[in-house]
Write a protein that holds these residues in place. Structure first.
Motif, PDB file in Angstrom:
ATOM      1  N   PHE A 320       0.816  -1.216   0.000  1.00 15.12           N
ATOM      2  CA  PHE A 320       0.000   0.000   0.000  1.00 15.12           C
ATOM      3  C   PHE A 320       0.850   1.268   0.000  1.00 15.12           C
ATOM      4  O   PHE A 320       0.576   2.220  -0.722  1.00 15.12           O
ATOM      5  CB  PHE A 320      -0.949   0.005   1.202  1.00 15.12           C
ATOM      6  CG  PHE A 320      -1.966   1.114   1.150  1.00 15.12           C
ATOM      7  CD1 PHE A 320      -3.122   0.977   0.398  1.00 15.12           C
ATOM      8  CD2 PHE A 320      -1.755   2.307   1.819  1.00 15.12           C
ATOM      9  CE1 PHE A 320      -4.056   2.007   0.312  1.00 15.12           C
ATOM     10  CE2 PHE A 320      -2.677   3.345   1.751  1.00 15.12           C
ATOM     11  CZ  PHE A 320      -3.831   3.190   0.999  1.00 15.12           C
ATOM     12  N   HIS A 321       1.881   1.314   0.842  1.00 13.04           N
ATOM     13  CA  HIS A 321       2.667   2.541   0.990  1.00 13.04           C
ATOM     14  C   HIS A 321       3.968   2.537   0.184  1.00 13.04           C
ATOM     15  O   HIS A 321       4.686   3.527   0.173  1.00 13.04           O
ATOM     16  CB  HIS A 321       2.993   2.781   2.466  1.00 13.04           C
ATOM     17  CG  HIS A 321       1.787   3.093   3.300  1.00 13.04           C
ATOM     18  ND1 HIS A 321       1.065   4.257   3.146  1.00 13.04           N
ATOM     19  CD2 HIS A 321       1.170   2.384   4.285  1.00 13.04           C
ATOM     20  CE1 HIS A 321       0.055   4.261   4.001  1.00 13.04           C
ATOM     21  NE2 HIS A 321       0.094   3.145   4.700  1.00 13.04           N
ATOM     22  N   HIS A 322       4.281   1.443  -0.477  1.00 19.22           N
ATOM     23  CA  HIS A 322       5.544   1.358  -1.224  1.00 19.22           C
ATOM     24  C   HIS A 322       5.320   0.703  -2.578  1.00 19.22           C
ATOM     25  O   HIS A 322       6.009  -0.242  -2.937  1.00 19.22           O
ATOM     26  CB  HIS A 322       6.589   0.578  -0.420  1.00 19.22           C
ATOM     27  CG  HIS A 322       6.921   1.205   0.896  1.00 19.22           C
ATOM     28  ND1 HIS A 322       7.763   2.293   1.012  1.00 19.22           N
ATOM     29  CD2 HIS A 322       6.507   0.912   2.162  1.00 19.22           C
ATOM     30  CE1 HIS A 322       7.870   2.633   2.288  1.00 19.22           C
ATOM     31  NE2 HIS A 322       7.114   1.820   2.993  1.00 19.22           N
ATOM     32  N   ARG A 323       4.361   1.219  -3.323  1.00 21.67           N
ATOM     33  CA  ARG A 323       4.072   0.636  -4.623  1.00 21.67           C
ATOM     34  C   ARG A 323       5.176   0.985  -5.616  1.00 21.67           C
ATOM     35  O   ARG A 323       5.724   2.089  -5.584  1.00 21.67           O
ATOM     36  CB  ARG A 323       2.708   1.128  -5.120  1.00 21.67           C
ATOM     37  CG  ARG A 323       1.587   0.435  -4.345  1.00 21.67           C
ATOM     38  CD  ARG A 323       0.224   0.958  -4.642  1.00 21.67           C
ATOM     39  NE  ARG A 323      -0.763   0.179  -3.898  1.00 21.67           N
ATOM     40  CZ  ARG A 323      -1.936   0.651  -3.497  1.00 21.67           C
ATOM     41  NH1 ARG A 323      -2.263   1.903  -3.765  1.00 21.67           N
ATOM     42  NH2 ARG A 323      -2.774  -0.121  -2.839  1.00 21.67           N
ATOM     43  N   PRO A 324       5.494   0.036  -6.495  1.00 21.64           N
ATOM     44  CA  PRO A 324       6.665   0.213  -7.381  1.00 21.64           C
ATOM     45  C   PRO A 324       6.368   1.041  -8.638  1.00 21.64           C
ATOM     46  O   PRO A 324       6.920   0.774  -9.701  1.00 21.64           O
ATOM     47  CB  PRO A 324       7.018  -1.229  -7.742  1.00 21.64           C
ATOM     48  CG  PRO A 324       5.692  -1.916  -7.774  1.00 21.64           C
ATOM     49  CD  PRO A 324       4.885  -1.295  -6.665  1.00 21.64           C
ATOM     50  N   TYR A 325       5.506   2.018  -8.530  1.00 27.49           N
ATOM     51  CA  TYR A 325       5.222   2.847  -9.699  1.00 27.49           C
ATOM     52  C   TYR A 325       4.841   4.258  -9.278  1.00 27.49           C
ATOM     53  O   TYR A 325       4.440   4.515  -8.149  1.00 27.49           O
ATOM     54  CB  TYR A 325       4.115   2.231 -10.565  1.00 27.49           C
ATOM     55  CG  TYR A 325       2.753   2.115  -9.915  1.00 27.49           C
ATOM     56  CD1 TYR A 325       1.807   3.142 -10.037  1.00 27.49           C
ATOM     57  CD2 TYR A 325       2.384   0.989  -9.188  1.00 27.49           C
ATOM     58  CE1 TYR A 325       0.550   3.045  -9.462  1.00 27.49           C
ATOM     59  CE2 TYR A 325       1.136   0.873  -8.602  1.00 27.49           C
ATOM     60  CZ  TYR A 325       0.217   1.902  -8.730  1.00 27.49           C
ATOM     61  OH  TYR A 325      -1.022   1.804  -8.146  1.00 27.49           O
TER      62      TYR A 325
END
Length: 429
Positions: A320-325
């Motif tokens: 949720f807080h570290h999406r790769p985009y």
């Protein structure tokens, strides 16, 4: 077909995955087309994501443990909207990533993005240049108007420089104020800049204006016919991660409302590209306040999906807080006649995905040339990047540290031959 695509990629740095409405970018290949006597070092550009396998595995295991230990919490209303946005774009991202993993010949080249080795002499030089100047601090002191930058450039035919020649007898030198001043590379190729005993590489046909946000109005052209057709903006949004790591100074959102986007726009209108994070509070601010304040009409969104050199995502897609985009919002700013003429834009694909291995913290991939494809009827587009931290050939760059990634430590001379295990990578130069 893939061989043709790969051959084109080795020259352009862009690999199109037509079946997935996506493409892969090698920023180093793209950027190096802007230079004549220098090239960006892959080792310097990609250093952040080429740690040892052992370190990566240890870090991954640590993150997994933390996620297992963390209890599931309920989402508030704003977070629910953000999750809905994510679910809508998720299939597109998965399709793009799947297409990349299927491009096996491309991945062979991608795995060797940082194949270059420095000579001992260059390694010593890089270590001596590790101390960076703080343009933000220097530009805020009373002596700022007194600081000068020395620009060395060569007049004449650019093709001579492409063969790796050194600056010769036709060397020109300008000594000009470094801050609050439009600095132009007047040479036929790369220029070398000297500032407080530090060296910077300036790409051909580029210019920059280094100041804080209070001086941006100095870039407004007297005649809108001299305005900009493409405006790329990468604001220093309020960001807890950037604040904690002290990477760069951030500004409250309200500061961006006063950016003179309309006044910077060309008579024929401008394509506006705005980088945003996945925070719903920010997306809502852009949609409800920022774009309306700028007079920008939203067109579509692009998505930058970040991958490692082996093609895998830099983090799990659904974190949720570290999406790769990250998102790039595209909009249109009206020209002098104040009418929305989207016919001046070529067809822009909706929800297009582009992938790359990230460079240093907050460094965005070079998408300016790709945006030019969507401008119709513009032979000589005027382009500007706001809050820029690096320069591009043919572009105007504005910010309080546009020379950040122009430091000589990020470059090597084209005179030196590459040492590469992958023969395909030799096409880089």
């Amino acid at each position: 077909m893939e061989d043709d695509q790969l051959s084109s990629f080795l020259k352009s740095g862009v690999y199109r995955l037509q079946s997935a409405n996506a493409f892969f970018i090698d920023p180093v290949r793209v950027v190096n087309r802007s230079y004549t006597r220098y090239r960006v070092s892959p080792s310097a550009y990609y250093s952040r994501f080429f740690e040892s396998t052992e370190k990566l595995e240890t870090s991954a295991e640590s993150r997994k443990r933390k996620r297992k230990e963390k209890k599931t919490i309920s989402l508030n209303e704003r977070e629910k909207v953000a999750e809905q946005r994510h679910q809508e774009v998720r299939p597109l991202l998965l399709k793009a990533h799947g297409a990349l993993l299927g491009a096996t010949e491309l991945l062979k080249v991608v795995r060797n993005l940082r194949c270059e080795e420095c000579t001992d002499e260059e390694r010593r030089e890089l270590s001596q240049q590790s101390c960076e100047l703080s343009f933000v601090d220097l530009g805020s002191v009373w002596q700022a108007p007194l600081y000068e930058i020395v620009l060395n450039y060569q007049e004449g035919d650019a093709h001579i420089e492409n063969e790796g020649s050194r600056l010769g007898e036709d060397l020109k030198q300008d000594v000009i104020p470094a801050f609050d001043n439009l600095i132009v590379n007047k040479g036929s190729g790369d220029a070398e800049a000297e500032f407080l005993n530090h060296k910077y590489i300036i790409p051909k046909e580029s210019c920059f204006y280094m100041s804080d946000v209070r001086k941006i109005h100095n870039l407004i052209p007297a005649d809108s016919d001299s305005g900009f057709n493409i405006i790329v903006i990468d604001p220093p949004w309020e960001n807890s991660s950037a604040h904690q790591k002290q990477r760069y100074q951030t500004l409250p959102n309200r500061f961006f409302l006063s950016l003179p986007i309309k006044q910077l726009t060309h008579t024929a209108g401008a394509l506006v590209a705005l980088w945003v994070t996945n925070k719903e509070k920010l997306r809502s601010f852009v949609e409800k306040e920022l774009f309306p304040a700028w007079g920008v009409k939203y067109v579509t969104s692009f998505y930058w999906l970040k991958v490692k050199a082996n093609g895998s995502l830099i983090s799990e897609l659904d974190l949720f807080h570290h999406r790769p985009y990250e998102c790039l919002l595209l909009g249109y700013s009206d020209g002098k006649d104040n009418t929305s003429d989207f016919s001046k834009l070529n067809a822009i694909p909706n929800n297009q995905v582009f992938m790359s291995v990230p460079g240093d913290y907050s460094r965005k991939p070079p998408i300016g040339e790709l945006l030019l494809e969507y401008m119709s009827g513009t032979k000589h587009a005027h382009c500007i990047e706001l809050f820029s931290r690096e320069l591009s050939a043919g572009w105007t760059s504005w910010g309080n540290e546009p020379l950040h990634f122009q430091a000589s430590k990020y470059f090597v001379s084209k005179n030196r031959q590459m040492k590469a295990p992958d023969s395909a990578y030799n096409s880089f130069t």
